[in-house]
Every structure is written in structure tokens, then in C-alpha cells.
Design a protein around this motif. Sequence first.
Motif, PDB file in Angstrom:
ATOM      1  N   ASP A 224      55.320  -3.602  83.252  1.00  0.00           N
ATOM      2  CA  ASP A 224      55.289  -2.441  82.372  1.00  0.00           C
ATOM      3  C   ASP A 224      56.414  -2.473  81.343  1.00  0.00           C
ATOM      4  OD1 ASP A 224      54.326   0.018  81.462  1.00  0.00           O
ATOM      5  OD2 ASP A 224      55.475   1.182  82.904  1.00  0.00           O
ATOM      6  N   ALA A 225      56.191  -1.830  80.213  1.00  0.00           N
ATOM      7  CA  ALA A 225      57.221  -1.635  79.188  1.00  0.00           C
ATOM      8  C   ALA A 225      56.719  -0.573  78.234  1.00  0.00           C
ATOM      9  CB  ALA A 225      57.518  -2.937  78.443  1.00  0.00           C
ATOM     10  N   ASP A 226      57.607  -0.011  77.446  1.00  0.00           N
ATOM     11  CA  ASP A 226      57.221   0.949  76.418  1.00  0.00           C
ATOM     12  C   ASP A 226      56.312   0.270  75.404  1.00  0.00           C
ATOM     13  OD1 ASP A 226      57.882   3.669  75.016  1.00  0.00           O
ATOM     14  OD2 ASP A 226      58.183   2.142  73.460  1.00  0.00           O
ATOM     15  N   GLU A 227      55.282   0.972  74.937  1.00  0.00           N
ATOM     16  CA  GLU A 227      54.320   0.347  74.029  1.00  0.00           C
ATOM     17  C   GLU A 227      54.974  -0.189  72.761  1.00  0.00           C
ATOM     18  OE1 GLU A 227      50.352   1.214  71.340  1.00  0.00           O
ATOM     19  OE2 GLU A 227      50.781   2.584  73.000  1.00  0.00           O
ATOM     20  N   GLU A 228      55.933   0.512  72.211  1.00  0.00           N
ATOM     21  CA  GLU A 228      56.580   0.043  70.989  1.00  0.00           C
ATOM     22  C   GLU A 228      57.295  -1.292  71.214  1.00  0.00           C
ATOM     23  OE1 GLU A 228      56.450   1.030  67.751  1.00  0.00           O
ATOM     24  OE2 GLU A 228      54.797   2.217  68.578  1.00  0.00           O
ATOM     25  N   ALA A 229      57.881  -1.459  72.395  1.00  0.00           N
ATOM     26  CA  ALA A 229      58.538  -2.731  72.713  1.00  0.00           C
ATOM     27  C   ALA A 229      57.504  -3.842  72.830  1.00  0.00           C
ATOM     28  CB  ALA A 229      59.331  -2.605  74.013  1.00  0.00           C
ATOM     29  N   ILE A 230      56.386  -3.560  73.509  1.00  0.00           N
ATOM     30  CA  ILE A 230      55.340  -4.576  73.670  1.00  0.00           C
ATOM     31  C   ILE A 230      54.756  -4.959  72.313  1.00  0.00           C
ATOM     32  CG2 ILE A 230      53.180  -5.185  74.814  1.00  0.00           C
ATOM     33  CD1 ILE A 230      53.724  -2.987  76.861  1.00  0.00           C
ATOM     34  N   LYS A 231      54.551  -3.974  71.467  1.00  0.00           N
ATOM     35  CA  LYS A 231      54.024  -4.227  70.122  1.00  0.00           C
ATOM     36  C   LYS A 231      54.966  -5.154  69.353  1.00  0.00           C
ATOM     37  CE  LYS A 231      52.615  -1.760  65.900  1.00  0.00           C
ATOM     38  NZ  LYS A 231      52.417  -0.415  65.305  1.00  0.00           N
ATOM     39  N   LYS A 232      56.261  -4.902  69.439  1.00  0.00           N
ATOM     40  CA  LYS A 232      57.239  -5.760  68.766  1.00  0.00           C
ATOM     41  C   LYS A 232      57.190  -7.172  69.321  1.00  0.00           C
ATOM     42  CE  LYS A 232      62.185  -6.232  67.764  1.00  0.00           C
ATOM     43  NZ  LYS A 232      62.213  -7.645  68.216  1.00  0.00           N
ATOM     44  N   TRP A 233      57.096  -7.310  70.659  1.00  0.00           N
ATOM     45  CA  TRP A 233      57.014  -8.639  71.265  1.00  0.00           C
ATOM     46  C   TRP A 233      55.761  -9.360  70.799  1.00  0.00           C
ATOM     47  CZ3 TRP A 233      57.944  -6.306  76.795  1.00  0.00           C
ATOM     48  CH2 TRP A 233      59.273  -5.854  76.874  1.00  0.00           C
ATOM     49  N   ASN A 279      43.296  -1.087  73.798  1.00  0.00           N
ATOM     50  CA  ASN A 279      42.980  -1.578  75.139  1.00  0.00           C
ATOM     51  C   ASN A 279      44.067  -1.182  76.132  1.00  0.00           C
ATOM     52  OD1 ASN A 279      41.440  -2.929  77.076  1.00  0.00           O
ATOM     53  ND2 ASN A 279      42.333  -4.926  76.601  1.00  0.00           N
ATOM     54  N   LEU A 280      45.318  -1.267  75.704  1.00  0.00           N
ATOM     55  CA  LEU A 280      46.431  -0.880  76.578  1.00  0.00           C
ATOM     56  C   LEU A 280      46.328   0.595  76.962  1.00  0.00           C
ATOM     57  CD1 LEU A 280      49.185  -1.154  77.959  1.00  0.00           C
ATOM     58  CD2 LEU A 280      50.261  -0.855  75.714  1.00  0.00           C
ATOM     59  N   ARG A 281      46.182   1.454  75.972  1.00  0.00           N
ATOM     60  CA  ARG A 281      46.187   2.897  76.244  1.00  0.00           C
ATOM     61  C   ARG A 281      44.952   3.359  77.014  1.00  0.00           C
ATOM     62  NH1 ARG A 281      48.219   2.503  71.044  1.00  0.00           N
ATOM     63  NH2 ARG A 281      46.184   2.945  70.116  1.00  0.00           N
ATOM     64  N   ASN A 282      43.790   2.794  76.668  1.00  0.00           N
ATOM     65  CA  ASN A 282      42.537   3.290  77.255  1.00  0.00           C
ATOM     66  C   ASN A 282      42.168   2.631  78.578  1.00  0.00           C
ATOM     67  OD1 ASN A 282      42.376   4.849  74.977  1.00  0.00           O
ATOM     68  ND2 ASN A 282      40.682   3.733  74.043  1.00  0.00           N
ATOM     69  N   ASN A 283      42.562   1.363  78.759  1.00  0.00           N
ATOM     70  CA  ASN A 283      42.059   0.623  79.919  1.00  0.00           C
ATOM     71  C   ASN A 283      43.139   0.073  80.849  1.00  0.00           C
ATOM     72  OD1 ASN A 283      39.240   0.761  79.039  1.00  0.00           O
ATOM     73  ND2 ASN A 283      39.859  -0.665  77.423  1.00  0.00           N
ATOM     74  N   LEU A 285      46.855   0.630  80.864  1.00  0.00           N
ATOM     75  CA  LEU A 285      47.882   1.562  81.331  1.00  0.00           C
ATOM     76  C   LEU A 285      47.370   2.541  82.397  1.00  0.00           C
ATOM     77  CD1 LEU A 285      50.833   2.385  81.037  1.00  0.00           C
ATOM     78  CD2 LEU A 285      50.163   3.880  79.140  1.00  0.00           C
ATOM     79  N   PRO A 286      46.130   3.053  82.280  1.00  0.00           N
ATOM     80  CA  PRO A 286      45.650   3.971  83.320  1.00  0.00           C
ATOM     81  C   PRO A 286      45.558   3.344  84.719  1.00  0.00           C
ATOM     82  CG  PRO A 286      44.343   4.240  81.334  1.00  0.00           C
ATOM     83  CD  PRO A 286      45.208   3.023  81.126  1.00  0.00           C
ATOM     84  N   THR A 287      45.608   2.007  84.800  1.00  0.00           N
ATOM     85  CA  THR A 287      45.542   1.354  86.124  1.00  0.00           C
ATOM     86  C   THR A 287      46.918   1.151  86.743  1.00  0.00           C
ATOM     87  OG1 THR A 287      45.702  -0.959  85.338  1.00  0.00           O
ATOM     88  CG2 THR A 287      43.513   0.072  85.301  1.00  0.00           C
ATOM     89  N   ARG A 288      47.969   1.464  86.010  1.00  0.00           N
ATOM     90  CA  ARG A 288      49.337   1.212  86.494  1.00  0.00           C
ATOM     91  C   ARG A 288      49.589   1.877  87.854  1.00  0.00           C
ATOM     92  NH1 ARG A 288      53.898   3.451  82.624  1.00  0.00           N
ATOM     93  NH2 ARG A 288      52.810   5.367  83.210  1.00  0.00           N
ATOM     94  N   GLY A 289      49.113   3.098  88.024  1.00  0.00           N
ATOM     95  CA  GLY A 289      49.347   3.829  89.260  1.00  0.00           C
ATOM     96  C   GLY A 289      48.619   3.278  90.466  1.00  0.00           C
ATOM     97  N   ARG A 290      47.765   2.269  90.276  1.00  0.00           N
ATOM     98  CA  ARG A 290      47.067   1.638  91.394  1.00  0.00           C
ATOM     99  C   ARG A 290      47.848   0.446  91.939  1.00  0.00           C
ATOM    100  NH1 ARG A 290      42.206  -0.538  91.027  1.00  0.00           N
ATOM    101  NH2 ARG A 290      41.594   0.384  93.006  1.00  0.00           N
ATOM    102  N   ALA A 291      48.905   0.033  91.232  1.00  0.00           N
ATOM    103  CA  ALA A 291      49.682  -1.135  91.651  1.00  0.00           C
ATOM    104  C   ALA A 291      50.588  -0.807  92.832  1.00  0.00           C
ATOM    105  CB  ALA A 291      50.522  -1.645  90.484  1.00  0.00           C
ATOM    106  N   ARG A 292      50.826  -1.799  93.651  1.00  0.00           N
ATOM    107  CA  ARG A 292      51.747  -1.651  94.785  1.00  0.00           C
ATOM    108  C   ARG A 292      53.189  -1.657  94.302  1.00  0.00           C
ATOM    109  NH1 ARG A 292      50.573  -3.141 100.089  1.00  0.00           N
ATOM    110  NH2 ARG A 292      52.065  -2.172 101.499  1.00  0.00           N
ATOM    111  N   LEU A 293      53.439  -2.424  93.231  1.00  0.00           N
ATOM    112  CA  LEU A 293      54.800  -2.529  92.712  1.00  0.00           C
ATOM    113  C   LEU A 293      54.750  -2.580  91.185  1.00  0.00           C
ATOM    114  CD1 LEU A 293      57.784  -4.451  94.023  1.00  0.00           C
ATOM    115  CD2 LEU A 293      56.982  -5.126  91.752  1.00  0.00           C
ATOM    116  N   ILE A 294      55.676  -1.876  90.528  1.00  0.00           N
ATOM    117  CA  ILE A 294      55.734  -1.829  89.066  1.00  0.00           C
ATOM    118  C   ILE A 294      57.087  -2.363  88.614  1.00  0.00           C
ATOM    119  CG2 ILE A 294      55.627  -0.355  87.013  1.00  0.00           C
ATOM    120  CD1 ILE A 294      54.000   1.652  88.710  1.00  0.00           C
ATOM    121  N   LEU A 295      57.054  -3.353  87.726  1.00  0.00           N
ATOM    122  CA  LEU A 295      58.263  -3.905  87.121  1.00  0.00           C
ATOM    123  C   LEU A 295      58.396  -3.305  85.734  1.00  0.00           C
ATOM    124  CD1 LEU A 295      57.760  -7.675  88.057  1.00  0.00           C
ATOM    125  CD2 LEU A 295      59.256  -6.034  89.219  1.00  0.00           C
ATOM    126  N   GLU A 296      59.460  -2.542  85.491  1.00  0.00           N
ATOM    127  CA  GLU A 296      59.630  -1.852  84.216  1.00  0.00           C
ATOM    128  C   GLU A 296      60.677  -2.573  83.368  1.00  0.00           C
ATOM    129  OE1 GLU A 296      60.620   2.121  85.445  1.00  0.00           O
ATOM    130  OE2 GLU A 296      58.511   2.644  85.745  1.00  0.00           O
TER     131      GLU A 296
END
Length: 311
Positions: A224-233, A279-283, A285-296
Motif C-alpha cells: 500500500d501507499a498514498d495514491e499520489e506517491a504511486i502516481k509519481k512512481w 482501477n486502483l480506486r474502484n477495484n 484498493l477496496p480489496t486491501r481490507g481482505r489482506a492478512r498483512l498490509i505493508l504501508e
Amino acid sequence: MASPYVTFSREQWRGLRASTPLTISDEELAYLQGLNERLSLSEVADIYLPLSRLLNLHVGATQELYQATHTFLGNLEKKVPFIIGIAGSVAVGKSTTARILQTLLSRWPNHPKVDLITTDGFLYPNRVLEERGLMKRKGFPESYNTGRLISFLCDVKSGVPEVAAPVYSHLVYDIVPDEWQLVREPDILIVEGLNVLQTPVDEKQRRLSEVFVSDFFDFSIYVDADEEAIKKWYIDRFKLLRQTAFSNPASYFRRYASLSDEEAIEVATGIWNEINGINLRNNILPTRGRARLILEKGEDHMIQTVRLRKL
């Protein structure tokens, strides 16, 4: 509202490494990391070694559970691979995470054979996407042959001696005909992809679907990361690709190789805004809460916090 996760700062997570040895060299790390990522061995030591220790404990416990079940049933069935799913946005660094974990996990004595596949191979070929008007939705859930991916995972999990996965080429931006990645009874299989934690959004589809890709996972990770950071990357990577992959005459994107910095930023921003960001916002990111572990991750690509789902 109470969170289903326990949150660890970088310092707290580092302390969970215990005595896990660092088994990756600077040269290996340079090979494993992505084009515009500059990870250090301290990042591996602080974040990935504790994670590999946690995963090793999970694998060991699962192996013991299978052995107990086989003893109870009085049979000697083949081992069942431990499957790890890794999800996250385009350009967030999930491929690097997958490669580093594959390397670290393969050096634990109780699971030396660790395979890695990406779900890119289960995209429909371009001709099919063109027929269905989906070329501009490549990477969205509907652009994948999910049934084929589920069949592949079912065979792997069932202990089939050799299972073939299709191969995708980022150079030609398409499935490679008659080329396969063979998976032969690994101890661990890592499955990396944008939408591996996805469940059907449509209620009718949900009722018809008895099995999801994530049902085969023993452990799941969301990068995971903030969308603005991912966009820049993403934009930074696009600019770098002009001198690397895009410059190859065989590249699907060779038309972008001669773009100026300003033109490259404009094109990459447009692709992000029209495709990857949606795709990130609609498909995804909404699955993030299903993960066992989140790396931010922070803006520097370094992981700042780790969130582990409570048992």
C-alpha cells in the motif's frame, strides 16, 4: 471503531526479526528490485526478514497440520503447497516484494522450493481484449481469464505434479503463444497480481461464483501507499522506460521512446488518470481490507508501518 489489524511501527516490526539471518547480498538486491526503486539491505533486514520469519512459522504450522490430517486418515498424500497472494497497485512495488520474499523464503530449510507467478499470464490475449473492447481496461478484473487462474491454483493446491501457467511479455504487451511457466510441486507458491484479492462486484456474479482466487491463499499481503506517491512512481518509471524497454524495436510502446520529459509526463499522467488510477480506486484498493498483512510505504518507497490482521 476497533480495527481488525494490529499496527506496528517500523521500529516495532524490526524487533520481530529475532535472530533471522540476512541471506541477501547487495548484488542480489540490485537484481531483485524494480527499475526505479532503491532499496537498501537495511530495508530487507527491518521489514522483509521479520516477514519471512512470520511466513516460515505459518508454513511450518501448516505442514504439521497437513501431516496430522494425513496420519488421521491413514494415507500418504502428496504435500500441499503453501500459497501466498500479493496484491497492490501498478507501480507500488509488489513485484519487488514478491521477488525478495521468494529469495528469502527459499533459504529456510523446511521449504527450499519457492515458485513465483504473476497473474499477468492470465490476462486475455490482446485479440480477445480488442474483440471485447477492453484494451483500455487491461488490468481491470474483467480483462483476466479468472476461470483459468482458478483452475491453475486448484491443480497446484491439489498436488498435480506439473501445472502450466501462461507467460505474459511486457515487451510485446501480450500473452506469448505456446510458452509456459511450469510449476512442479513447490513448497511455497507466491501469486502476485493487481486483483488477486478481488471478489465479484456484481451481485449476480457473486451468487454464481462458488470459488474466488483468494480462497486458495494461505496468507495474503497488500502493498500500500498514498495514491499520489504511486502516481509519481508510475510517471518516474515511465520516463526511465524510454531509455530501456521502450527503446527496443520489438516493444509495443516503442512510439514513446523519443518523447521529451514534458511529453512523457503528459502521456504517463493521462494513462494514470484514465486507466491505472481508476482501477486502483474502484477495484484494487477496496480489496486491501481482505489482506492478512498490509505493508504501508512512504514517499521514499520505504515501508513505514506494517498492519497484521488479528487472528
